[in-house]
Motif scaffolding. Structure first.
Motif, short mmCIF file in Angstrom:
data_model
loop_
_atom_site.label_atom_id
_atom_site.label_comp_id
_atom_site.label_asym_id
_atom_site.label_seq_id
_atom_site.Cartn_x
_atom_site.Cartn_y
_atom_site.Cartn_z
N SER A 1 0.82 -1.21 0.00
CA SER A 1 0.00 0.00 0.00
C SER A 1 0.86 1.26 0.00
CB SER A 1 -0.93 0.00 1.23
OG SER A 1 -0.16 -0.05 2.42
N ILE A 2 2.13 1.16 0.43
CA ILE A 2 3.00 2.33 0.51
C ILE A 2 3.94 2.43 -0.70
CG2 ILE A 2 2.95 2.47 3.02
CD1 ILE A 2 5.62 0.99 3.05
N LEU A 3 3.69 1.62 -1.73
CA LEU A 3 4.55 1.60 -2.91
C LEU A 3 3.71 1.67 -4.17
CD1 LEU A 3 7.50 1.21 -3.95
CD2 LEU A 3 6.98 -1.22 -4.08
N VAL A 4 4.05 2.62 -5.04
CA VAL A 4 3.32 2.79 -6.30
C VAL A 4 4.32 2.87 -7.44
CG1 VAL A 4 1.78 4.28 -7.65
CG2 VAL A 4 1.39 3.97 -5.18
N ALA A 5 4.14 2.04 -8.45
CA ALA A 5 4.99 2.08 -9.65
C ALA A 5 4.27 2.85 -10.74
CB ALA A 5 5.31 0.67 -10.12
N CYS A 6 5.03 3.54 -11.59
CA CYS A 6 4.43 4.27 -12.70
C CYS A 6 5.14 3.93 -14.00
CB CYS A 6 4.45 5.78 -12.44
SG CYS A 6 6.04 6.44 -11.92
N LYS A 7 4.44 4.15 -15.12
CA LYS A 7 4.91 3.65 -16.41
C LYS A 7 5.66 4.69 -17.25
CE LYS A 7 0.94 0.52 -16.77
NZ LYS A 7 -0.25 0.16 -17.59
N ASN A 8 5.26 5.94 -17.18
CA ASN A 8 5.85 6.94 -18.06
C ASN A 8 5.91 8.28 -17.34
OD1 ASN A 8 3.19 8.20 -18.34
ND2 ASN A 8 2.70 6.45 -19.64
N ALA A 9 6.53 9.26 -18.00
CA ALA A 9 6.75 10.56 -17.36
C ALA A 9 5.44 11.22 -16.96
CB ALA A 9 7.54 11.46 -18.30
N ALA A 10 4.44 11.17 -17.84
CA ALA A 10 3.16 11.82 -17.54
C ALA A 10 2.51 11.19 -16.31
CB ALA A 10 2.23 11.73 -18.75
N GLN A 11 2.50 9.88 -16.28
CA GLN A 11 1.88 9.18 -15.15
C GLN A 11 2.67 9.41 -13.86
OE1 GLN A 11 1.93 4.76 -14.75
NE2 GLN A 11 -0.28 4.94 -15.08
N CYS A 12 3.99 9.33 -13.95
CA CYS A 12 4.83 9.52 -12.77
C CYS A 12 4.66 10.92 -12.19
CB CYS A 12 6.30 9.27 -13.11
SG CYS A 12 6.67 7.54 -13.47
N ASN A 13 4.64 11.92 -13.06
CA ASN A 13 4.48 13.30 -12.58
C ASN A 13 3.11 13.51 -11.94
OD1 ASN A 13 7.03 14.15 -13.41
ND2 ASN A 13 6.32 14.64 -15.46
N LYS A 14 2.07 12.90 -12.53
CA LYS A 14 0.73 13.01 -11.95
C LYS A 14 0.69 12.34 -10.58
CE LYS A 14 -2.50 14.46 -13.41
NZ LYS A 14 -3.12 15.78 -13.21
N TYR A 15 1.27 11.16 -10.48
CA TYR A 15 1.30 10.46 -9.20
C TYR A 15 2.13 11.23 -8.17
CZ TYR A 15 -0.76 6.22 -11.26
OH TYR A 15 -1.59 5.30 -11.86
N TRP A 16 3.22 11.83 -8.62
CA TRP A 16 4.08 12.58 -7.70
C TRP A 16 3.32 13.78 -7.11
CZ3 TRP A 16 8.13 11.86 -4.85
CH2 TRP A 16 8.85 12.94 -4.35
N GLU A 17 2.55 14.48 -7.93
CA GLU A 17 1.74 15.60 -7.43
C GLU A 17 0.74 15.11 -6.38
OE1 GLU A 17 -0.14 17.49 -10.72
OE2 GLU A 17 1.74 18.09 -11.69
N ARG A 18 0.08 14.02 -6.68
CA ARG A 18 -0.90 13.49 -5.73
C ARG A 18 -0.23 13.02 -4.45
NH1 ARG A 18 -4.41 9.79 -10.02
NH2 ARG A 18 -5.42 11.53 -11.13
N ALA A 19 0.94 12.42 -4.59
CA ALA A 19 1.67 11.93 -3.41
C ALA A 19 2.08 13.09 -2.51
CB ALA A 19 2.89 11.13 -3.84
N ASN A 20 2.55 14.20 -3.12
CA ASN A 20 2.89 15.38 -2.34
C ASN A 20 1.68 15.91 -1.57
OD1 ASN A 20 5.76 17.01 -2.96
ND2 ASN A 20 5.27 15.39 -4.42
N ASP A 21 0.54 15.98 -2.25
CA ASP A 21 -0.68 16.44 -1.59
C ASP A 21 -1.06 15.51 -0.44
OD1 ASP A 21 -0.81 18.53 -3.39
OD2 ASP A 21 -2.26 17.53 -4.72
N TYR A 22 -0.85 14.20 -0.66
CA TYR A 22 -1.22 13.23 0.37
C TYR A 22 -0.36 13.41 1.61
CZ TYR A 22 -2.53 8.77 2.49
OH TYR A 22 -2.99 7.81 3.35
N VAL A 23 0.94 13.53 1.42
CA VAL A 23 1.85 13.71 2.57
C VAL A 23 1.52 15.00 3.31
CG1 VAL A 23 4.24 14.16 3.22
CG2 VAL A 23 3.71 12.32 1.61
N ARG A 24 1.30 16.08 2.58
CA ARG A 24 1.01 17.37 3.22
C ARG A 24 -0.33 17.37 3.95
NH1 ARG A 24 3.46 20.28 -2.11
NH2 ARG A 24 5.59 20.57 -1.29
N SER A 25 -1.25 16.52 3.50
CA SER A 25 -2.54 16.45 4.20
C SER A 25 -2.41 15.75 5.55
CB SER A 25 -3.57 15.72 3.33
OG SER A 25 -3.24 14.34 3.20
N HIS A 26 -1.28 15.07 5.77
CA HIS A 26 -1.08 14.36 7.04
C HIS A 26 0.14 14.87 7.81
CE1 HIS A 26 -3.54 11.42 4.73
NE2 HIS A 26 -4.05 11.15 5.92
#
Length: 340
Positions: A232-257
């Motif tokens: 649950s604490i590990l997410v793989a991504c396939k390409n630059a667009a997907q990785c950047n989108k996931y990275w933005e969401r991950a930052n928001d998730y960490v900051r929300s906690h």
């Protein structure tokens, strides 16, 4: 004993010679009659000859008896392609024999080494525990490096507050600490994959053991089995667009906690902090990639420290929820398909 007349003594050898000559003639004629071959020339025409022309020696042919019955068939000479194909088949046959011999030896070793399924599970758990020890060692190293990074950032903040410049050497230390933390988490991820590989390997070994022992298959209806690593604490991504989108969401998730005011950010790294009356917590988000041809992983590490006992065990009941919710907050069912 009566004597043989003189005139008869000359006729008998002559008659015998005549009979012998006739026998030889018949034998030769019979042999010549058998040397009749039927073959097909380059134009597709059937030929009958007593000899095969040297230029046609590689053709298929049949030898015909004097009664017209086929008594021998000679196949055509193999082509280069057929020779190579035959050699490849022999190689594959030898490889298969070698594989079967190796499998037999492995089966004998398996049965000799492990007496029960419990023995196999014990061996598997021991290997996984050894990898988990390495993971914990890496996380401890990351914890120490994070502490160093925080001190470096405090020093930079103080310099800026005093209106003093930040030296290149100090900034280099900060950059090196960030890289060290990311590398540490990359090794953690690699070892998580090692643990999964061990599970997969032993799943196959146990299945083979059951087959050799003729044991019944276990009931796994209530326990889903997967060969892929799923954390649950590990997410793989396939390409630059997907990785950047996931990275933005991950930052928001960490900051929300965590407390945004005290966070530490660097290239591919975000560390958020939170605390309650009993413990201090850090949420470290890292962008890990061991090589350009390897996938990118976003990894969330939550670490705690009790203020009174210095225990590293997280006591806050929200921590499991934070860990479990990370993957689903990044990977969403309504995301458009992103091709690699």
């Amino acid at each position: 004993m009566p004597s043989i007349p003189h005139h008869q003594s000359r006729r008998i050898p002559f008659a015998q010679a005549a009979v012998a000559a006739l026998a030889v003639t018949i034998a030769l004629g019979h042999a010549q009659a058998q040397q009749l071959y039927r073959w097909v020339d380059d134009n597709g025409e059937v030929q009958y000859t007593d000899k095969i022309p040297p230029s046609q020696a590689d053709k298929a042919r049949a030898r015909i008896s004097e009664e017209g019955v086929q008594v021998e068939e000679v196949p055509p000479a193999p082509t280069e392609e057929e020779i190579q194909k035959a050699a490849e088949q022999e190689r594959q046959k030898a490889e298969e024999a070698k594989r079967l011999a190796a499998q037999k030896a492995a089966d004998e070793r398996l049965l000799r080494t492990h007496k029960t399924i419990d023995d196999l599970e014990l061996a598997r758990n021991g290997k996984i525990a050894a990898v988990e020890a390495v993971i914990q060692m890496k996380r401890d190293g990351v914890r120490a490096e994070t502490s160093r990074l925080l001190k470096l950032n405090d020093k930079i903040a103080q310099l800026k507050k005093d209106g003093k410049p930040v030296s290149d050497a100090l900034q280099k230390e900060v950059d090196e600490a960030v890289v060290s933390i990311r590398n540490g988490y990359a090794e953690v991820v690699e070892n998580e994959y090692r643990k999964q590989a061990i599970r997969n390997e032993f799943r196959e070994i146990v299945a083979r053991y059951r087959k050799l022992k003729r044991l019944p298959e276990p009931d796994e209806s209530n326990e889903p089995v997967t060969s892929e690593l799923r954390l649950s604490i590990l997410v793989a991504c396939k390409n630059a667009a997907q990785c950047n989108k996931y990275w933005e969401r991950a930052n928001d998730y960490v900051r929300s906690h965590s407390n945004v005011k005290t966070e530490v950010a660097g290239p591919g790294l975000l560390i958020g902090f939170a605390q309650d009356e009993r413990e201090d917590r850090s949420l470290t988000l890292s962008w890990t990639q061991t090589a350009p041809n390897k996938p990118v992983h976003l990894y969330l590490d939550v670490q705690c420290k009790n203020r009174l006992t210095a225990s590293l065990y997280c006591m806050n009941p929200t921590i499991p929820e934070i860990r479990d919710g990370f993957h689903s907050s990044l990977v969403r069912a309504d995301d458009p398909q992103m091709r690699p």
